[in-house]
Write a protein that holds these residues in place. Structure first.
Motif, short mmCIF file in Angstrom:
data_model
loop_
_atom_site.label_atom_id
_atom_site.label_comp_id
_atom_site.label_asym_id
_atom_site.label_seq_id
_atom_site.Cartn_x
_atom_site.Cartn_y
_atom_site.Cartn_z
N TYR A 118 4.45 -9.82 5.80
CA TYR A 118 3.29 -9.17 5.19
C TYR A 118 1.98 -9.61 5.85
O TYR A 118 1.00 -8.85 5.83
CB TYR A 118 3.23 -9.50 3.70
CG TYR A 118 4.26 -8.78 2.86
CD1 TYR A 118 4.58 -7.45 3.11
CD2 TYR A 118 4.91 -9.43 1.81
CE1 TYR A 118 5.54 -6.79 2.35
CE2 TYR A 118 5.86 -8.77 1.04
CZ TYR A 118 6.17 -7.46 1.32
OH TYR A 118 7.11 -6.81 0.55
N SER A 119 1.94 -10.82 6.40
CA SER A 119 0.70 -11.31 6.99
C SER A 119 0.28 -10.50 8.22
O SER A 119 -0.87 -10.60 8.65
CB SER A 119 0.84 -12.79 7.37
OG SER A 119 1.73 -12.96 8.47
N PHE A 120 1.19 -9.72 8.75
CA PHE A 120 0.87 -8.87 9.91
C PHE A 120 0.63 -7.42 9.50
O PHE A 120 0.66 -6.53 10.34
CB PHE A 120 2.00 -8.94 10.94
CG PHE A 120 2.18 -10.30 11.55
CD1 PHE A 120 1.29 -10.78 12.50
CD2 PHE A 120 3.22 -11.12 11.15
CE1 PHE A 120 1.45 -12.03 13.06
CE2 PHE A 120 3.39 -12.38 11.69
CZ PHE A 120 2.51 -12.84 12.65
N THR A 121 0.41 -7.20 8.21
CA THR A 121 0.18 -5.85 7.70
C THR A 121 -1.11 -5.80 6.88
O THR A 121 -1.73 -6.84 6.60
CB THR A 121 1.34 -5.38 6.80
OG1 THR A 121 1.33 -6.13 5.57
CG2 THR A 121 2.68 -5.59 7.50
N ASP A 122 -1.50 -4.60 6.49
CA ASP A 122 -2.67 -4.42 5.64
C ASP A 122 -2.26 -4.06 4.21
O ASP A 122 -3.04 -3.44 3.48
CB ASP A 122 -3.58 -3.32 6.21
CG ASP A 122 -2.88 -1.95 6.24
OD1 ASP A 122 -1.66 -1.89 5.97
OD2 ASP A 122 -3.56 -0.95 6.54
N TRP A 123 -1.05 -4.42 3.81
CA TRP A 123 -0.54 -4.01 2.50
C TRP A 123 -1.41 -4.58 1.39
O TRP A 123 -1.81 -5.75 1.42
CB TRP A 123 0.90 -4.49 2.33
CG TRP A 123 1.58 -3.87 1.14
CD1 TRP A 123 1.51 -2.58 0.74
CD2 TRP A 123 2.46 -4.53 0.21
NE1 TRP A 123 2.28 -2.37 -0.37
CE2 TRP A 123 2.88 -3.55 -0.73
CE3 TRP A 123 2.94 -5.83 0.08
CZ2 TRP A 123 3.74 -3.85 -1.77
CZ3 TRP A 123 3.80 -6.12 -0.96
CH2 TRP A 123 4.20 -5.14 -1.88
N ASN A 124 -1.69 -3.76 0.39
CA ASN A 124 -2.52 -4.18 -0.74
C ASN A 124 -1.70 -4.61 -1.95
O ASN A 124 -2.26 -4.93 -2.99
CB ASN A 124 -3.49 -3.07 -1.15
CG ASN A 124 -2.77 -1.80 -1.58
OD1 ASN A 124 -1.54 -1.77 -1.74
ND2 ASN A 124 -3.52 -0.73 -1.75
N GLY A 125 -0.39 -4.59 -1.81
CA GLY A 125 0.47 -5.00 -2.91
C GLY A 125 0.82 -3.88 -3.86
O GLY A 125 1.62 -4.08 -4.78
N ILE A 126 0.23 -2.70 -3.66
CA ILE A 126 0.47 -1.58 -4.56
C ILE A 126 1.05 -0.38 -3.81
O ILE A 126 1.97 0.28 -4.29
CB ILE A 126 -0.85 -1.16 -5.26
CG1 ILE A 126 -1.41 -2.34 -6.07
CG2 ILE A 126 -0.62 0.04 -6.17
CD1 ILE A 126 -2.76 -2.08 -6.67
N ALA A 127 0.51 -0.10 -2.65
CA ALA A 127 0.93 1.07 -1.87
C ALA A 127 2.41 0.99 -1.50
O ALA A 127 2.98 -0.10 -1.37
CB ALA A 127 0.08 1.20 -0.61
N GLU A 128 3.01 2.17 -1.35
CA GLU A 128 4.44 2.20 -1.01
C GLU A 128 4.69 1.77 0.42
O GLU A 128 5.77 1.29 0.74
CB GLU A 128 4.97 3.63 -1.22
CG GLU A 128 4.96 4.07 -2.68
CD GLU A 128 5.55 5.47 -2.84
OE1 GLU A 128 5.93 6.06 -1.81
OE2 GLU A 128 5.64 5.95 -3.99
N LYS A 129 3.71 1.96 1.30
CA LYS A 129 3.90 1.62 2.71
C LYS A 129 2.85 0.62 3.15
O LYS A 129 1.74 0.58 2.63
CB LYS A 129 3.81 2.88 3.57
CG LYS A 129 4.94 3.87 3.34
CD LYS A 129 4.82 5.05 4.29
CE LYS A 129 5.96 6.04 4.07
NZ LYS A 129 5.84 7.20 4.99
N ALA A 130 3.24 -0.21 4.11
CA ALA A 130 2.32 -1.17 4.71
C ALA A 130 2.20 -0.85 6.20
O ALA A 130 3.18 -0.55 6.86
CB ALA A 130 2.84 -2.59 4.51
N HIS A 131 0.99 -0.92 6.71
CA HIS A 131 0.74 -0.61 8.11
C HIS A 131 0.62 -1.90 8.92
O HIS A 131 -0.08 -2.84 8.51
CB HIS A 131 -0.52 0.23 8.27
CG HIS A 131 -0.48 1.52 7.51
ND1 HIS A 131 -1.00 1.66 6.24
CD2 HIS A 131 0.06 2.73 7.84
CE1 HIS A 131 -0.81 2.90 5.82
NE2 HIS A 131 -0.16 3.56 6.77
N PHE A 132 1.29 -1.92 10.04
CA PHE A 132 1.25 -3.09 10.92
C PHE A 132 -0.12 -3.21 11.58
O PHE A 132 -0.62 -2.26 12.17
CB PHE A 132 2.34 -2.98 11.99
CG PHE A 132 2.40 -4.14 12.93
CD1 PHE A 132 2.96 -5.35 12.54
CD2 PHE A 132 1.88 -4.05 14.22
CE1 PHE A 132 3.01 -6.43 13.40
CE2 PHE A 132 1.93 -5.11 15.09
CZ PHE A 132 2.50 -6.31 14.68
#
Length: 297
Positions: free
Chosen positions: A41-55
Motif C-alpha cells: 500500500y505504501s507504493f499506492t495512493d489508496w485512501n482506504g475506501i476506493a475499490e482500486k489503488a493506483h501505483f
C-alpha cells in the motif's frame, strides 16, 4: 528407514503441526501478512475506501522526506519521550526490585501493588490520569499551596510532555521491576557473601557483582521499554489526544491520523514503514550493545 522410525517421524511432525501450527498461523495472519500489505500500500495512493489503488512508486516516500514537517516533529517528540520513559522506568523499576529483593515486611504485597498499573489498560490509564491532572492536582494545589499541583499539566507543550511521560513511567516501572526481580533471584548468593567477607561495601557489591550479572535482564528491560515507548498510542490518545496544538502527538498517532482520519492509507503506510525501520534499527543496536556486556554467572 524402518516402519517404527517412520511412525515416530510422523508423530513428531504431527506434534509440531498441532502445537506450532496455530501460533504460526496467527503470527502470519496478524503480523507478517499486514506488514506485506502495508509495504504494498505504501507504493499506492489508496485512501482506504476506493475499490482500486493506483501505483505511484516512491512518491509517498519522497513526500514524506521533503514536505511533511509534522511527521518529523512527531518523531522528535517520540524520541524525547522514549528517552525519558526508558531511563526513568528502568531506574525506578531496578531500585524497586533491588529493595524488594531483600527480606522486608509485606514484600510480595508491595511487588503486586507496584505491578498493578501494568494491568490497567492504556486507554483507561490515560483517562484516569487525565482526571488526576485536571481535578485532583488543582484540588491538592489549592489545599496544600504547592505550585507544582497548579501547573497546567495538559495545557502547554512542555507540561503535556512531562504529564505523558509520568503516566508512561508509572505504568511501566512495575513491569520492569518484575523482570529485574527475576534477574536478581538468579544471582548466586555465594558471590555476595564472598564479597562481604572480602570487605566490599554496598556500592561495590552493586557495581562489581549485581549489575554485571544482571545484564541479561537489563538487555530485556531496555528492549521492552524502548519498544513500548515507541509504540505508545492508547495513552497518548486518552491523555492528550496529541494536544495542545499537536505538540504531544506521538509518531503512532501521526500515522493513524494520516491513514484513517485523513483517508490517506497509502501515505500512512509509507509513514508506518519508515517508523518500523527506525524502531527495528534502534532496538537491534541496543540489543547488540548491551548483549556484549553480559557475563556468565
Amino acid at each position: 528407514m524402518t516402519d517404527v522410525q517412520k511412525t515416530k517421524k510422523r508423530r513428531l511432525i504431527a506434534n509440531y503441526v498441532l502445537f506450532l501450527g496455530p501460533t504460526l498461523f496467527l503470527f502470519f495472519t496478524l503480523e507478517v501478512l499486514p506488514l506485506i500489505m502495508g509495504i504494498g500500500y505504501s507504493f499506492t495512493d489508496w485512501n482506504g475506501i476506493a475499490e482500486k489503488a493506483h501505483f505511484v512508486g516512491i512518491s509517498n516516500y519522497i513526500k514524506l522526506f521533503t514536505s511533511d514537517p509534522r511527521y518529523w516533529k512527531s518523531l522528535l517528540f517520540t524520541f524525547k519521550n522514549t528517552l525519558v520513559v526508558v531511563v526513568f522506568s528502568n531506574l525506578i523499576g531496578f531500585w524497586l526490585a533491588y529493595g524488594l529483593a531483600k527480606k522486608v515486611p509485606f514484600r510480595n504485597f508491595m511487588r503486586a501493588a507496584f505491578y498493578l498499573p501494568r494491568l490497567i489498560g492504556g486507554v483507561i490509564l490515560g483517562f484516569v490520569w487525565q482526571f488526576i491532572f485536571l481535578n485532583i492536582f488543582p484540588y491538592l494545589g489549592e489545599k496544600l499551596g504547592w505550585g507544582i499541583f497548579n501547573l497546567p499539566w495538559l495545557g502547554t507543550p512542555s507540561t503535556a510532555f512531562w504529564g505523558m511521560a509520568i503516566v508512561q513511567i508509572w505504568g511501566m516501572a512495575g513491569y520492569m521491576m518484575i523482570i529485574y526481580v527475576a534477574g536478581l533471584t538468579t544471582i548466586p548468593s555465594d558471590y555476595l557473601e564472598a564479597a562481604i567477607i572480602d570487605g566490599a561495601n554496598a556500592y561495590q557489591q552493586l557495581t562489581r557483582i549485581v549489575l554485571p550479572l544482571l545484564m541479561p535482564s537489563i538487555t530485556e528491560c531496555l528492549f521492552l521499554s524502548l519498544l513500548n515507548s515507541f509504540k505508545v498510542y492508547d495513552v497518548n490518545l486518552a491523555l492528550t489526544g496529541g494536544g495542545p496544538y499537536r505538540s504531544s502527538e506521538a509518531i503512532t498517532m501521526n500515522v493513524y491520523t494520516t491513514a484513517f482520519s485523513e483517508n490517506q492509507l497509502g501515505y500512512g503506510s509509507a509513514k508506518a514503514i519508515i517508523m518500523a525501520l527506525i524502531v527495528i534499527g534502534i532496538t537491534l543496536l541496543q540489543v547488540a550493545i548491551t548483549s556484549r556486556k553480559e557475563v556468565q554467572s
